[in-house]
Design a protein around this motif. Structure first.
Motif: not given
Length: 224
Positions: A28, A45, A47-50, A68-69, A90, A94
């Motif tokens: 993160k 991506i 997995q996760g959020t950017v 996102k994913d 991130a 992620t």
């Protein structure tokens, strides 16, 4: 998951793509694309959020989008561009899939299906960008903030009554193209009107349709 790679796995199994792709873990707050750095490849991506951003006037950060994913990062630098026009950070831990530019170019020549899917992706991205520019230019500050709330709700949904992407007031401002003070002012009014609830960084949208009605003339649904 609406991911280009997963949709095309059957067509890519015998290519060097599956051998060359790398998984990268980002903590993160970690920046994995530096604005202005040489373009080396694309990030998918897993997995996760950017947060994707670019530097605007006077060095101010402008958030382009939240990803996102299943989404691609760095695609606008692929092709004729030599340098990334955006940076990416991130927002939570992620996992990324990275594929180098050289490998991707060869795979695109080998797989017509993958090339076609990527072409459609670019066409949709261009349509969204053009629609957003036209819409934002016609919105008031209040409407831009509401549009941002609906975008976050549409893309990330709710978690226990609050938007499932906690953002700072500055991040809302950087996405909506306004100032932190104006976001605070608009949030205060929306809260008084019962259109949102707030608890620290968490924002709740108890009546999504009421917010949609506020900007219905601007076709809010074009930017997903």
């Amino acid at each position: 998951m609406n991911c280009l790679i997963k949709r095309n796995l059957n067509h890519l199994l015998n290519s060097e793509f599956t051998e060359a792709k790398r998984s990268i873990k980002c903590k993160k707050g970690q920046q994995f694309i530096m604005e202005g750095a040489p373009v080396n490849g694309l990030f998918f991506i897993m997995q996760g959020t950017v947060k994707v951003f670019r530097t605007g006037i006077n060095g101010r950060e402008q958030i382009v989008r939240f990803a996102k994913d299943g989404e691609i990062i760095g695609h606008r630098g692929f092709g004729t561009e030599e340098f990334y026009s955006i940076g990416a950070i991130a927002l939570q831990d992620t996992i990324l899939c990275y594929i180098s530019k050289d490998i991707l170019q060869r795979v695109l020549q080998e797989s017509p299906k993958f090339s076609y899917d990527l072409m459609l992706f670019y066409a949709n991205e261009l349509n969204r960008s053009e629609s957003k520019i036209k819409t934002i230019s016609q919105m008031t500050v209040r409407e831009r903030v509401i549009d941002t709330l609906l975008y976050i709700h549409r893309k990330f949904g709710d978690l226990r009554g609050y938007l499932n992407l906690p953002l700072s007031r500055k991040e809302y401002a950087d996405f909506a193209g306004t100032t932190e003070e104006q976001v605070i002012r608009v949030f205060s009014l929306l809260k008084k009107e019962g259109l949102i609830s707030a608890k620290g960084k968490k924002i709740g949208v108890p009546n999504v349709q009421a917010l949609k009605n506020e900007i219905s003339e601007h076709n809010y649904f074009l930017d997903s």
